[in-house]
Design a protein around this motif. Structure first.
Motif, PDB file in Angstrom:
ATOM      1  N   CYS A  33       0.823  -1.207   0.000  1.00 35.29           N
ATOM      2  CA  CYS A  33       0.000   0.000   0.000  1.00 35.29           C
ATOM      3  C   CYS A  33       0.858   1.258   0.000  1.00 35.29           C
ATOM      4  CB  CYS A  33      -0.897   0.017   1.231  1.00 35.29           C
ATOM      5  SG  CYS A  33      -1.884   1.514   1.360  1.00 35.29           S
ATOM      6  N   SER A  34       0.559   2.136  -0.936  1.00 33.44           N
ATOM      7  CA  SER A  34       1.141   3.471  -0.928  1.00 33.44           C
ATOM      8  C   SER A  34       0.091   4.428  -0.380  1.00 33.44           C
ATOM      9  CB  SER A  34       1.550   3.906  -2.336  1.00 33.44           C
ATOM     10  OG  SER A  34       1.851   5.294  -2.327  1.00 33.44           O
ATOM     11  N   THR A  35       0.289   4.881   0.845  1.00 29.92           N
ATOM     12  CA  THR A  35      -0.653   5.844   1.408  1.00 29.92           C
ATOM     13  C   THR A  35      -0.570   7.172   0.657  1.00 29.92           C
ATOM     14  OG1 THR A  35       0.902   6.551   3.135  1.00 29.92           O
ATOM     15  CG2 THR A  35      -0.626   4.748   3.694  1.00 29.92           C
ATOM     16  N   SER A  36       0.583   7.456   0.057  1.00 28.82           N
ATOM     17  CA  SER A  36       0.715   8.663  -0.774  1.00 28.82           C
ATOM     18  C   SER A  36      -0.228   8.598  -1.966  1.00 28.82           C
ATOM     19  CB  SER A  36       2.157   8.810  -1.289  1.00 28.82           C
ATOM     20  OG  SER A  36       3.075   8.952  -0.244  1.00 28.82           O
ATOM     21  N   ALA A  52      -2.719   4.975   6.810  1.00 32.52           N
ATOM     22  CA  ALA A  52      -2.238   3.630   7.157  1.00 32.52           C
ATOM     23  C   ALA A  52      -3.082   3.023   8.269  1.00 32.52           C
ATOM     24  CB  ALA A  52      -0.767   3.680   7.571  1.00 32.52           C
ATOM     25  N   ALA A  53      -3.415   3.794   9.282  1.00 36.41           N
ATOM     26  CA  ALA A  53      -4.218   3.296  10.397  1.00 36.41           C
ATOM     27  C   ALA A  53      -5.592   2.852   9.924  1.00 36.41           C
ATOM     28  CB  ALA A  53      -4.348   4.376  11.471  1.00 36.41           C
ATOM     29  N   MET A  54      -6.204   3.632   9.060  1.00 38.33           N
ATOM     30  CA  MET A  54      -7.530   3.297   8.548  1.00 38.33           C
ATOM     31  C   MET A  54      -7.481   2.002   7.746  1.00 38.33           C
ATOM     32  SD  MET A  54      -9.276   3.474   5.400  1.00 38.33           S
ATOM     33  CE  MET A  54      -8.350   4.673   4.471  1.00 38.33           C
ATOM     34  N   ILE A  55      -6.493   1.853   6.863  1.00 35.83           N
ATOM     35  CA  ILE A  55      -6.378   0.650   6.035  1.00 35.83           C
ATOM     36  C   ILE A  55      -6.027  -0.557   6.904  1.00 35.83           C
ATOM     37  CG2 ILE A  55      -5.009  -0.438   4.201  1.00 35.83           C
ATOM     38  CD1 ILE A  55      -4.983   2.363   2.845  1.00 35.83           C
ATOM     39  N   PHE A  56      -5.127  -0.379   7.848  1.00 38.85           N
ATOM     40  CA  PHE A  56      -4.747  -1.462   8.756  1.00 38.85           C
ATOM     41  C   PHE A  56      -5.982  -2.015   9.471  1.00 38.85           C
ATOM     42  CE2 PHE A  56      -3.498  -3.135  12.888  1.00 38.85           C
ATOM     43  CZ  PHE A  56      -2.418  -3.952  12.569  1.00 38.85           C
ATOM     44  N   GLU A  57      -6.797  -1.123  10.005  1.00 40.55           N
ATOM     45  CA  GLU A  57      -7.997  -1.534  10.735  1.00 40.55           C
ATOM     46  C   GLU A  57      -8.931  -2.355   9.844  1.00 40.55           C
ATOM     47  OE1 GLU A  57     -12.050   0.591  12.167  1.00 40.55           O
ATOM     48  OE2 GLU A  57     -10.204   1.641  12.696  1.00 40.55           O
ATOM     49  N   LYS A  58      -9.139  -1.911   8.625  1.00 44.58           N
ATOM     50  CA  LYS A  58     -10.057  -2.617   7.710  1.00 44.58           C
ATOM     51  C   LYS A  58      -9.483  -3.969   7.291  1.00 44.58           C
ATOM     52  CE  LYS A  58     -12.969   0.779   7.664  1.00 44.58           C
ATOM     53  NZ  LYS A  58     -14.167   0.719   8.475  1.00 44.58           N
ATOM     54  N   ILE A  70      -1.539 -12.059   7.853  1.00 42.15           N
ATOM     55  CA  ILE A  70      -1.335 -10.906   6.978  1.00 42.15           C
ATOM     56  C   ILE A  70       0.120 -10.470   7.022  1.00 42.15           C
ATOM     57  CG2 ILE A  70      -2.023  -8.539   6.469  1.00 42.15           C
ATOM     58  CD1 ILE A  70      -4.736  -9.208   7.721  1.00 42.15           C
ATOM     59  N   ALA A  71       0.650 -10.166   5.839  1.00 40.80           N
ATOM     60  CA  ALA A  71       2.002  -9.631   5.691  1.00 40.80           C
ATOM     61  C   ALA A  71       1.886  -8.253   5.044  1.00 40.80           C
ATOM     62  CB  ALA A  71       2.846 -10.557   4.823  1.00 40.80           C
ATOM     63  N   PHE A  72       2.518  -7.261   5.637  1.00 41.02           N
ATOM     64  CA  PHE A  72       2.480  -5.891   5.130  1.00 41.02           C
ATOM     65  C   PHE A  72       3.808  -5.586   4.450  1.00 41.02           C
ATOM     66  CE2 PHE A  72      -0.616  -6.072   8.484  1.00 41.02           C
ATOM     67  CZ  PHE A  72      -1.666  -5.302   8.012  1.00 41.02           C
ATOM     68  N   GLN A  73       3.755  -5.308   3.165  1.00 41.72           N
ATOM     69  CA  GLN A  73       4.967  -5.088   2.378  1.00 41.72           C
ATOM     70  C   GLN A  73       5.561  -3.701   2.628  1.00 41.72           C
ATOM     71  OE1 GLN A  73       5.594  -6.218  -2.009  1.00 41.72           O
ATOM     72  NE2 GLN A  73       5.044  -4.065  -2.080  1.00 41.72           N
ATOM     73  N   CYS A  74       6.863  -3.662   2.810  1.00 43.60           N
ATOM     74  CA  CYS A  74       7.600  -2.402   2.918  1.00 43.60           C
ATOM     75  C   CYS A  74       7.849  -1.830   1.523  1.00 43.60           C
ATOM     76  CB  CYS A  74       8.953  -2.634   3.603  1.00 43.60           C
ATOM     77  SG  CYS A  74       8.851  -3.211   5.301  1.00 43.60           S
ATOM     78  N   PRO A 101      10.927  -0.767   9.987  1.00 39.14           N
ATOM     79  CA  PRO A 101      10.399   0.147   8.976  1.00 39.14           C
ATOM     80  C   PRO A 101       9.929   1.461   9.600  1.00 39.14           C
ATOM     81  CG  PRO A 101       8.906  -1.711   9.308  1.00 39.14           C
ATOM     82  CD  PRO A 101      10.104  -1.957  10.155  1.00 39.14           C
ATOM     83  N   VAL A 102      10.238   2.541   8.913  1.00 40.05           N
ATOM     84  CA  VAL A 102       9.770   3.878   9.284  1.00 40.05           C
ATOM     85  C   VAL A 102       9.175   4.513   8.031  1.00 40.05           C
ATOM     86  CG1 VAL A 102      11.433   4.174  11.170  1.00 40.05           C
ATOM     87  CG2 VAL A 102      12.046   4.911   8.865  1.00 40.05           C
ATOM     88  N   ARG A 103       8.499   5.612   8.198  1.00 43.17           N
ATOM     89  CA  ARG A 103       7.797   6.247   7.083  1.00 43.17           C
ATOM     90  C   ARG A 103       8.691   6.466   5.869  1.00 43.17           C
ATOM     91  NH1 ARG A 103       7.059  10.782   5.123  1.00 43.17           N
ATOM     92  NH2 ARG A 103       6.316  12.682   5.894  1.00 43.17           N
ATOM     93  N   LYS A 104       9.921   6.923   6.056  1.00 45.64           N
ATOM     94  CA  LYS A 104      10.810   7.246   4.931  1.00 45.64           C
ATOM     95  C   LYS A 104      11.616   6.056   4.422  1.00 45.64           C
ATOM     96  CE  LYS A 104      10.218  11.719   4.355  1.00 45.64           C
ATOM     97  NZ  LYS A 104       9.818  12.287   3.094  1.00 45.64           N
ATOM     98  N   ALA A 105      11.626   4.963   5.157  1.00 43.86           N
ATOM     99  CA  ALA A 105      12.315   3.747   4.708  1.00 43.86           C
ATOM    100  C   ALA A 105      11.517   2.549   5.196  1.00 43.86           C
ATOM    101  CB  ALA A 105      13.747   3.690   5.243  1.00 43.86           C
ATOM    102  N   GLY A 106      10.577   2.169   4.378  1.00 46.32           N
ATOM    103  CA  GLY A 106       9.656   1.095   4.724  1.00 46.32           C
ATOM    104  C   GLY A 106       8.246   1.474   4.338  1.00 46.32           C
ATOM    105  N   GLY A 107       7.932   2.747   4.493  1.00 47.19           N
ATOM    106  CA  GLY A 107       6.614   3.244   4.134  1.00 47.19           C
ATOM    107  C   GLY A 107       5.689   3.339   5.325  1.00 47.19           C
ATOM    108  N   SER A 108       4.720   4.220   5.222  1.00 47.26           N
ATOM    109  CA  SER A 108       3.788   4.455   6.330  1.00 47.26           C
ATOM    110  C   SER A 108       2.983   3.218   6.700  1.00 47.26           C
ATOM    111  CB  SER A 108       2.830   5.599   5.975  1.00 47.26           C
ATOM    112  OG  SER A 108       3.535   6.800   5.848  1.00 47.26           O
ATOM    113  N   MET A 109       2.555   2.446   5.698  1.00 45.16           N
ATOM    114  CA  MET A 109       1.743   1.260   5.983  1.00 45.16           C
ATOM    115  C   MET A 109       2.542   0.229   6.774  1.00 45.16           C
ATOM    116  SD  MET A 109      -1.404   0.072   5.249  1.00 45.16           S
ATOM    117  CE  MET A 109      -1.522  -0.467   6.936  1.00 45.16           C
ATOM    118  N   ALA A 110       3.736  -0.100   6.303  1.00 48.20           N
ATOM    119  CA  ALA A 110       4.570  -1.090   6.991  1.00 48.20           C
ATOM    120  C   ALA A 110       5.004  -0.580   8.365  1.00 48.20           C
ATOM    121  CB  ALA A 110       5.784  -1.443   6.148  1.00 48.20           C
TER     122      ALA A 110
END
Length: 181
Positions: A33-36, A52-58, A70-74, A101-110
């Motif tokens: 997921c690209s939250t951007s 990310a929080a909204m998608i994670f919850e769903k 579930i596996a969340f891709q970085c 993972p952090v927002r700038k290296a891994g992405g917000s979702m991961a």
């Protein structure tokens, strides 16, 4: 931000996965997921913990209702490694890697998943049974070898295109082979 509408988008996707019975208990489901992209920005430029929080919850509904892992891709900066629960890593024989993972290296979702999952770890790769790709993050490398595209009714979350896929066993043999239906 139109978070309520985007939540309806992802909820429609999750509902269709549930109702169509594509998944079974114990399946591994990967989400990229690209939250951007959801927010209408270029991938990797405007990550959002709120999205990310909204998608994670769903997406967690699939785990709760069906019993999938579930596996969340970085993102590409972590070579598309994945965040899973340590229990899933152990049960499936995955090898952990040393990164957070952090927002700038891994992405917000991961990054969000890493914070929320119970005993989260990062693994380099998986062989998932199915998955969704929100914003064209390229989850294909983490699916089993025979991928079947799945055309859901809801094809967008916000501004991000959604692709879904199942996998099936390989059909082997020649002209005399017989396959179960």
């Amino acid at each position: 931000m139109k978070l309520d509408q985007w939540a309806e988008d992802i909820e429609a996707i999750v509902d269709e996965w549930e109702k169509q019975e594509f998944l079974s208990e114990g399946d591994l489901f990967v989400i990229g997921c690209s939250t951007s992209e959801v927010a209408g920005e270029r991938i990797g430029t405007s990550g959002s913990e709120e999205v990310a929080a909204m998608i994670f919850e769903k997406v967690q509904q699939l785990k709760q209702k069906i019993g999938v892992d579930i596996a969340f891709q970085c993102c590409e900066h972590l070579n598309r490694a994945l965040v899973v629960e340590k229990k899933v890593m152990r049960e499936r024989g995955f090898d952990p890697v040393s990164v957070v993972p952090v927002r700038k290296a891994g992405g917000s979702m991961a990054a969000y998943a890493f914070e929320q999952l119970e005993d989260a770890v990062v693994v380099e790769n998986v062989r998932a049974d199915a998955g969704i790709d929100i914003g064209e993050t390229m989850i294909g490398m983490h699916l089993k070898p025979v991928v079947v595209p799945l055309r859901l009714k809801q094809r967008w979350v916000g501004h991000a295109r959604v692709n879904s896929a199942l996998t099936r066993p390989k059909l082997i043999g020649g002209p005399r082979a017989v396959y179960a239906t």
